[in-house]
Scaffold this active site. Structure first.
Site, mmCIF file in Angstrom:
data_model
loop_
_atom_site.group_PDB
_atom_site.id
_atom_site.type_symbol
_atom_site.label_atom_id
_atom_site.label_comp_id
_atom_site.label_asym_id
_atom_site.label_seq_id
_atom_site.Cartn_x
_atom_site.Cartn_y
_atom_site.Cartn_z
ATOM 1 N N GLY A 35 0.830 -1.393 0.126
ATOM 2 C CA GLY A 35 0.012 -0.025 0.133
ATOM 3 C C GLY A 35 0.747 1.166 -0.144
ATOM 4 O O GLY A 35 1.887 1.122 -0.326
ATOM 5 N N LEU A 37 0.471 3.660 -2.039
ATOM 6 C CA LEU A 37 0.813 3.509 -3.446
ATOM 7 C C LEU A 37 1.230 4.719 -3.883
ATOM 8 O O LEU A 37 0.694 6.038 -3.617
ATOM 9 C CB LEU A 37 -0.458 3.103 -4.107
ATOM 10 C CG LEU A 37 -1.187 1.784 -3.619
ATOM 11 C CD1 LEU A 37 -2.141 1.286 -4.609
ATOM 12 C CD2 LEU A 37 0.022 0.723 -3.733
ATOM 13 N N HIS A 41 4.088 2.156 -8.095
ATOM 14 C CA HIS A 41 3.094 1.056 -8.000
ATOM 15 C C HIS A 41 2.021 1.000 -9.532
ATOM 16 O O HIS A 41 1.933 0.202 -10.045
ATOM 17 C CB HIS A 41 2.398 1.119 -7.154
ATOM 18 C CG HIS A 41 3.196 1.046 -5.518
ATOM 19 N ND1 HIS A 41 3.460 1.801 -4.865
ATOM 20 C CD2 HIS A 41 3.890 -0.224 -5.027
ATOM 21 C CE1 HIS A 41 4.204 1.427 -3.577
ATOM 22 N NE2 HIS A 41 4.286 0.295 -3.954
ATOM 23 N N GLN A 65 8.087 -9.186 7.896
ATOM 24 C CA GLN A 65 9.370 -8.783 7.139
ATOM 25 C C GLN A 65 9.654 -7.653 8.170
ATOM 26 O O GLN A 65 10.817 -6.864 7.284
ATOM 27 C CB GLN A 65 9.071 -8.591 5.933
ATOM 28 C CG GLN A 65 8.264 -7.309 5.495
ATOM 29 C CD GLN A 65 7.866 -7.138 3.879
ATOM 30 O OE1 GLN A 65 6.964 -7.925 3.369
ATOM 31 N NE2 GLN A 65 8.513 -6.282 3.115
ATOM 32 N N GLY A 151 8.997 -4.481 -8.339
ATOM 33 C CA GLY A 151 9.891 -3.544 -8.906
ATOM 34 C C GLY A 151 11.353 -3.568 -8.585
ATOM 35 O O GLY A 151 12.125 -4.385 -7.612
ATOM 36 N N GLN A 157 15.650 -8.188 -3.188
ATOM 37 C CA GLN A 157 14.162 -8.686 -2.857
ATOM 38 C C GLN A 157 13.680 -9.800 -4.022
ATOM 39 O O GLN A 157 13.187 -10.725 -3.988
ATOM 40 C CB GLN A 157 13.055 -7.780 -2.583
ATOM 41 C CG GLN A 157 11.666 -8.272 -2.311
ATOM 42 C CD GLN A 157 10.702 -7.278 -1.986
ATOM 43 O OE1 GLN A 157 10.725 -7.339 -0.908
ATOM 44 N NE2 GLN A 157 9.915 -6.787 -3.113
ATOM 45 N N SER A 189 9.412 5.735 -3.692
ATOM 46 C CA SER A 189 9.156 4.761 -2.722
ATOM 47 C C SER A 189 8.088 5.425 -1.612
ATOM 48 O O SER A 189 8.134 6.561 -1.347
ATOM 49 C CB SER A 189 10.645 4.670 -1.841
ATOM 50 O OG SER A 189 10.327 4.229 -0.704
ATOM 51 N N SER A 190 7.629 4.482 -1.050
ATOM 52 C CA SER A 190 6.451 4.863 -0.070
ATOM 53 C C SER A 190 7.136 5.435 1.188
ATOM 54 O O SER A 190 6.518 6.458 1.910
ATOM 55 C CB SER A 190 5.730 3.657 0.564
ATOM 56 O OG SER A 190 5.072 2.813 -0.564
HETATM 57 O O1 PAF Z 1 8.107 -4.668 -1.968
HETATM 58 C C1 PAF Z 1 7.020 -4.864 -1.087
HETATM 59 O O2 PAF Z 1 6.271 -4.009 -0.917
HETATM 60 C C2 PAF Z 1 6.905 -6.122 -0.103
HETATM 61 O O3 PAF Z 1 8.131 -6.462 0.369
HETATM 62 C C3 PAF Z 1 6.211 -7.135 -0.764
HETATM 63 C C4 PAF Z 1 6.919 -7.752 -1.939
HETATM 64 C C5 PAF Z 1 4.779 -6.552 -1.181
HETATM 65 C C6 PAF Z 1 5.928 -8.174 0.359
HETATM 66 O O4 PAF Z 1 5.334 -7.910 1.402
#
Ligand code: PAF
Length: 285
Positions: A35, A37, A41, A65, A151, A157, A189-190
């Site tokens: 979110g 966004l 995104h 995470q 992204g 990641q 970036s958020s």
């Molecule tokens: O990149 C992110 O926003 C998060 O790490 C993800 C891939 C949605 C997993 O929670």
């Protein structure tokens, strides 16, 4: 939210809808997000629509995470704005699972990714990639998309997810999408919304330093002196601590002495209380 974007809070109706779309021959593309966004995104949603018939965006701020001293509780959450943006972007569905749906009582499984998760963010955020790998695996199993988009800004990641999907024979194609940047180079970036005016003015130096390093590496320069110079330049600009500034192979993420094939310069650095990450491709001449 326009009636074009369907909202799902429960798994069963989401699966029924996805099955109906698939039965009609549609290709399903998943865009996992937490979110808050932004245009980055929405570019993923646009790409999803370009390569498939149905774009499904998941929004879930994944507690597993985040480390104990990280920004989980203050991570920006604005679901109604997110849903309005998704409707404008033409997303077909938003998947909004609750924490209970993702991690019900008795939930006890974690995925431990391999070497792609070592070093870089894997060192400074212990457990982070296990949390990411677990939640992404769940999201993919829930939605069962043909393609999932991530992204390239979170480059490690992306490589971790690729390795998990490969190792576990998951029937999905993972596609990385290039980082979207502000006009001054700052990666979208958020977390940019945490930056104060002074920090926002400094923030583009992160990309500028990486871009200069990438250019010199592409011309054959050795990594170590560039890393030392780059760290000094970032600290002089006001960043600190610089958690890492490294040059890694673009495929394996192994450390690179000189870029003989495609590599990445990757950084994580604090600017005030905000942790920023970025990376730039090195394409040897
Ligand atoms: O990149 C992110 O926003 C998060 O790490 C993800 C891939 C949605 C997993 O929670």
């Amino acid at each position: 939210m326009s009636d074009k974007t369907l909202r799902f809070d429960r798994l069963e109706p989401l699966r029924e809808q996805v099955d109906a779309w698939r039965a009609g021959g549609d290709r399903i593309v998943l865009v996992p997000t937490m979110g808050a966004l932004h245009s980055g995104h929405l570019a993923l949603v646009a790409h999803a629509k370009a390569i498939g018939q149905r774009a499904i965006v998941s929004i879930f701020v994944n507690p597993t995470q985040f480390g104990p001293n990280e920004d989980f509780s203050r991570y920006p959450r604005d679901t109604e704005t997110d849903l309005a943006l998704l409707a404008q972007a033409g997303a077909d569905a938003a998947w909004l699972p609750s924490v209970e749906t993702m991690y019900p009582t008795g939930f006890s499984t974690r995925i431990e990714p391999g070497p792609a998760a070592e070093g870089l963010c894997g060192t400074v955020r212990p457990g982070h990639f296990s949390g990411v790998a677990t939640v992404v695996t769940k999201l993919i199993n829930q939605v069962r998309p043909d393609i999932a988009l991530f992204g390239e800004k979170d480059f490690q990641q992306l490589q971790v997810i690729r390795s998990v999907v490969r190792d576990l024979d998951m029937a999905v194609t993972i596609e990385g999408v290039p980082t979207l940047r502000e006009a001054d180079g700052l990666a979208l970036s958020s977390r940019n919304r945490y930056l104060g005016a002074r920090e926002r003015a400094i923030a583009p130096r992160l990309h500028a330093v990486l871009a200069e390093m990438a250019e010199r590496l592409a011309r054959g320069a050795e990594a170590a002196p560039l890393i030392a110079e780059g760290t000094t330049a970032l600290e002089a600009a006001g960043f600190g601590p610089v958690q890492y500034l490294e040059v890694r192979d673009a495929q394996t993420l192994a450390p690179v002495v000189r870029a003989e094939r495609e590599a990445r310069v990757l950084v994580a650095a604090y600017l005030g209380a905000t942790r920023l990450i970025d990376n730039v491709a090195v394409v040897p001449a």
